[in-house]
Structure formats: structure tokens, C-alpha cells
Design a protein around this motif. Sequence first.
Motif, PDB file in Angstrom:
ATOM      1  N   ASN A  70       1.135 -25.078  27.475  1.00  0.00           N
ATOM      2  CA  ASN A  70       0.908 -26.501  27.192  1.00  0.00           C
ATOM      3  C   ASN A  70       0.333 -27.261  28.383  1.00  0.00           C
ATOM      4  N   GLN A  71       0.504 -26.718  29.575  1.00  0.00           N
ATOM      5  CA  GLN A  71       0.000 -27.376  30.774  1.00  0.00           C
ATOM      6  C   GLN A  71      -1.464 -27.039  31.061  1.00  0.00           C
ATOM      7  N   GLN A  72      -2.014 -26.090  30.307  1.00  0.00           N
ATOM      8  CA  GLN A  72      -3.408 -25.705  30.520  1.00  0.00           C
ATOM      9  C   GLN A  72      -4.351 -26.755  29.931  1.00  0.00           C
ATOM     10  N   PRO A  73      -5.463 -27.051  30.605  1.00  0.00           N
ATOM     11  CA  PRO A  73      -6.367 -28.119  30.137  1.00  0.00           C
ATOM     12  C   PRO A  73      -7.064 -27.810  28.818  1.00  0.00           C
ATOM     13  N   TYR A  74      -7.166 -26.535  28.469  1.00  0.00           N
ATOM     14  CA  TYR A  74      -7.873 -26.174  27.238  1.00  0.00           C
ATOM     15  C   TYR A  74      -6.961 -26.149  26.015  1.00  0.00           C
ATOM     16  N   ILE A  75      -5.654 -26.263  26.213  1.00  0.00           N
ATOM     17  CA  ILE A  75      -4.699 -26.210  25.104  1.00  0.00           C
ATOM     18  C   ILE A  75      -4.453 -27.606  24.546  1.00  0.00           C
ATOM     19  N   LYS A  76      -4.637 -27.758  23.253  1.00  0.00           N
ATOM     20  CA  LYS A  76      -4.329 -29.034  22.599  1.00  0.00           C
ATOM     21  C   LYS A  76      -2.902 -29.047  22.075  1.00  0.00           C
ATOM     22  N   GLN A  77      -2.482 -27.931  21.450  1.00  0.00           N
ATOM     23  CA  GLN A  77      -1.157 -27.876  20.847  1.00  0.00           C
ATOM     24  C   GLN A  77      -0.732 -26.426  20.676  1.00  0.00           C
ATOM     25  N   THR A  78       0.562 -26.171  20.849  1.00  0.00           N
ATOM     26  CA  THR A  78       1.113 -24.840  20.597  1.00  0.00           C
ATOM     27  C   THR A  78       2.328 -24.963  19.681  1.00  0.00           C
ATOM     28  N   THR A  79       2.534 -23.922  18.883  1.00  0.00           N
ATOM     29  CA  THR A  79       3.676 -23.890  17.973  1.00  0.00           C
ATOM     30  C   THR A  79       4.353 -22.524  18.078  1.00  0.00           C
ATOM     31  N   TYR A  80       5.625 -22.534  18.435  1.00  0.00           N
ATOM     32  CA  TYR A  80       6.372 -21.281  18.544  1.00  0.00           C
ATOM     33  C   TYR A  80       6.923 -20.902  17.173  1.00  0.00           C
ATOM     34  N   ILE A  81       6.678 -19.658  16.782  1.00  0.00           N
ATOM     35  CA  ILE A  81       7.170 -19.132  15.504  1.00  0.00           C
ATOM     36  C   ILE A  81       8.068 -17.932  15.802  1.00  0.00           C
ATOM     37  N   SER A  82       9.342 -18.094  15.571  1.00  0.00           N
ATOM     38  CA  SER A  82      10.292 -17.005  15.837  1.00  0.00           C
ATOM     39  C   SER A  82      10.190 -15.934  14.757  1.00  0.00           C
ATOM     40  N   LYS A  83      10.854 -14.794  15.004  1.00  0.00           N
ATOM     41  CA  LYS A  83      10.853 -13.712  14.026  1.00  0.00           C
ATOM     42  C   LYS A  83      11.455 -14.181  12.707  1.00  0.00           C
ATOM     43  N   GLU A  84      12.554 -14.913  12.801  1.00  0.00           N
ATOM     44  CA  GLU A  84      13.239 -15.393  11.604  1.00  0.00           C
ATOM     45  C   GLU A  84      12.369 -16.386  10.822  1.00  0.00           C
ATOM     46  N   GLN A  85      11.672 -17.261  11.559  1.00  0.00           N
ATOM     47  CA  GLN A  85      10.813 -18.237  10.887  1.00  0.00           C
ATOM     48  C   GLN A  85       9.625 -17.554  10.218  1.00  0.00           C
ATOM     49  N   ALA A 118     -13.849 -28.885  22.899  1.00  0.00           N
ATOM     50  CA  ALA A 118     -14.834 -28.424  23.885  1.00  0.00           C
ATOM     51  C   ALA A 118     -14.672 -26.948  24.221  1.00  0.00           C
ATOM     52  N   TYR A 119     -13.466 -26.398  24.001  1.00  0.00           N
ATOM     53  CA  TYR A 119     -13.202 -24.988  24.319  1.00  0.00           C
ATOM     54  C   TYR A 119     -13.205 -24.096  23.078  1.00  0.00           C
ATOM     55  N   ALA A 120     -13.429 -24.678  21.914  1.00  0.00           N
ATOM     56  CA  ALA A 120     -13.378 -23.903  20.669  1.00  0.00           C
ATOM     57  C   ALA A 120     -14.733 -23.265  20.385  1.00  0.00           C
ATOM     58  N   ASN A 121     -15.124 -22.341  21.270  1.00  0.00           N
ATOM     59  CA  ASN A 121     -16.366 -21.598  21.089  1.00  0.00           C
ATOM     60  C   ASN A 121     -16.179 -20.184  21.626  1.00  0.00           C
ATOM     61  N   PRO A 144      -9.785 -16.024  14.801  1.00  0.00           N
ATOM     62  CA  PRO A 144     -10.848 -15.861  13.796  1.00  0.00           C
ATOM     63  C   PRO A 144     -12.236 -16.042  14.408  1.00  0.00           C
ATOM     64  N   GLN A 145     -12.733 -14.993  15.050  1.00  0.00           N
ATOM     65  CA  GLN A 145     -14.015 -15.063  15.738  1.00  0.00           C
ATOM     66  C   GLN A 145     -15.166 -15.429  14.793  1.00  0.00           C
ATOM     67  N   GLU A 146     -15.229 -14.774  13.645  1.00  0.00           N
ATOM     68  CA  GLU A 146     -16.321 -15.022  12.707  1.00  0.00           C
ATOM     69  C   GLU A 146     -16.272 -16.457  12.165  1.00  0.00           C
ATOM     70  N   LEU A 147     -15.069 -16.927  11.871  1.00  0.00           N
ATOM     71  CA  LEU A 147     -14.922 -18.300  11.387  1.00  0.00           C
ATOM     72  C   LEU A 147     -15.354 -19.295  12.444  1.00  0.00           C
ATOM     73  N   MET A 148     -14.948 -19.053  13.698  1.00  0.00           N
ATOM     74  CA  MET A 148     -15.310 -19.941  14.794  1.00  0.00           C
ATOM     75  C   MET A 148     -16.824 -19.988  14.977  1.00  0.00           C
ATOM     76  N   ASP A 149     -17.466 -18.818  14.944  1.00  0.00           N
ATOM     77  CA  ASP A 149     -18.923 -18.764  15.102  1.00  0.00           C
ATOM     78  C   ASP A 149     -19.628 -19.468  13.950  1.00  0.00           C
ATOM     79  N   ALA A 150     -19.119 -19.275  12.729  1.00  0.00           N
ATOM     80  CA  ALA A 150     -19.735 -19.909  11.556  1.00  0.00           C
ATOM     81  C   ALA A 150     -19.612 -21.422  11.627  1.00  0.00           C
ATOM     82  N   VAL A 151     -18.447 -21.923  12.024  1.00  0.00           N
ATOM     83  CA  VAL A 151     -18.233 -23.372  12.135  1.00  0.00           C
ATOM     84  C   VAL A 151     -19.170 -23.979  13.171  1.00  0.00           C
ATOM     85  N   ASN A 152     -19.258 -23.353  14.348  1.00  0.00           N
ATOM     86  CA  ASN A 152     -20.112 -23.886  15.403  1.00  0.00           C
ATOM     87  C   ASN A 152     -21.589 -23.838  15.009  1.00  0.00           C
ATOM     88  N   SER A 153     -21.987 -22.757  14.325  1.00  0.00           N
ATOM     89  CA  SER A 153     -23.369 -22.635  13.876  1.00  0.00           C
ATOM     90  C   SER A 153     -23.720 -23.720  12.857  1.00  0.00           C
TER      91      SER A 153
END
Length: 288
Positions: A70-85, A118-121, A144-153
Motif C-alpha cells: 500500500n505504500q508503493q506509489p503505483y498501488i491504488k488499492q489492495t484487498t486481502y483474501i484469506s483461504k477461508e474467504q 498511469a501504471y496499468a500498462n 490479465p495481460q491480454e485484457l490490459m493490452d486490449a483496453v489500452n489499445s
Amino acid sequence: MGKKRGLFDMQFVTSSISTMLVLLLLGMVVFFGMTANNLSVYVRENIAFTIQLDENARERDILAFQQELNQQPYIKQTTYISKEQALKEQTLAMGTDPTEFLGYNPFTPSIEVRLHAAYANSDSLRWIKEEVKVHKQVTEIDYPQELMDAVNSNIRRISFVLLGLAALLTLISFALINNTVRLTIYSQRFLLHTMKLVGASWGFIRRPFVVRNLWVGMLAAAMANALLMGMACLLIRYEPDLLSVVTPQVMGVVMLTVFVAGIGITTLCAYISINKYLRMRVSELYYK
């Protein structure tokens, strides 16, 4: 020189309405261009990738790792998902509990990450992936590399189309408004010549026509802005989530653009057209 015309006559009204329609189209292009940019940011910031973690990792260490992310400049949001969740979510999605036939929970803890636009490429994701993978708790990173490339294109393609359309419509707007102003001044070309014959200066002759068309531009821009604001309010009322795309900043830029274009184009066209007729000889007034 004939009866003096009022400022707000029928010709003024028709000129304002025709100019308003052109400004409305111009404002809609600016509106869609601005909202397309916000929409691209919204889409890119909502494409998540998943960091799969060691199933034996302690929750305390995972939360510390999440805090570090969360302290990294490129991170907007993180969500922790436990095994049980994760098990609970998959059970709801599949309609059956995997532990009933496997005898154990097959899921591992993970952290879902959303990046700033700005970092979603592809280039940024490559080095971000390498930076995150060095952490000892990380076992795999799925994105999702292909989805990311398609969106940016698609975003680039749409941006070029809107930019070209905006430039074309600006030229068309100038031409249409110029024709409207020229027709208005054409009907009074003999009055202009008469004023010139009695010794009035070009500045004196030009002033009322420029002021009149300044008011035309202001009224047309006000009407166009009112319609654009009404359409934006209807969109947000129909789909409240669009408020993150149709922001007050967007509407401010759109309304300012329409207002400046309305005043600037009508005033400039009036100035150019009046000078044209002031330069004409009397014999030319019958043919142009």
C-alpha cells in the motif's frame, strides 16, 4: 439610414439559435472526449491482478506485506483474501463446497491489487511483477495481460478518433458560424456603405456589429451549456455511478470551452466580415 434596429430582434434570435446548435455539437465532442479519458482511467484502475501467497504464510506476515504494498506509489488499492474467504466465495459461485469431495481447502491466501491508471500498462506491469515476486511469501502472480493490452489499445484508438473529430468539428463550427454572421452583415451592407460615406470611421461602424455578435455568442453559449448540463444531469440520474466519470471538473471544462468558442468565433467572424464589406466599392455591393 432607416429605422434603427433593436438588439434583440428576430434576426438576433435566429442567429443565436443556429449558433447554439453548432456550439452544442462542439460541446458534446468535448464532453465525450473528457469523459472518455475519465472512463479509461476508471477501467484501468479497476483491472486487478492477483498475488498468490504461500498457503503456510502467517496472517500477520501477510498483513505486513499488504501494508508494504500500500505504500508503493503505483498501488491504488489492495484487498486481502484469506483461504477461508476464497473458499466461501467459490462455494457461492459454484454452488457446491469443494471441501466436500476434496477433503481439504484447495485455495491459498491472496492479495488482489489495483494499480493507478498511469501504471496499468504492459511495461509497468512487467517490472512491478518482478519487484513483487522477490518477496518470499509470493508464489505466483496472475494478471490479465491480454485484457490490459486490449483496453489500452482501444483507449488509444478512441482517443485518436475523438481528437480528429474535435478538430474537424471545430473547423466546421467556425465555417457555419461564419456563414451565419456573414448573412446577418450582408443584409446591412448598404447601411455600412452609407455610414462610410458620411465619414464614420471603420472602428465606429464596426463596433455595434461586433457587440451585437458578442451578445449572440454569449446567448448561444448559455443555451448550449444549459442543454449540456441538463443532459449530464439526466445521465447521472439514470446511472449514479457515472458521477466518477462525469465529474464537475469535466462539466467546468466543457462549459468554459463552449463559452469561449461561442464568444471568440462569433466576434472574430463579425470582425472579418465587416472589414470585407468596408473594403468593397459600391459597385461590388450588388454582387457579393
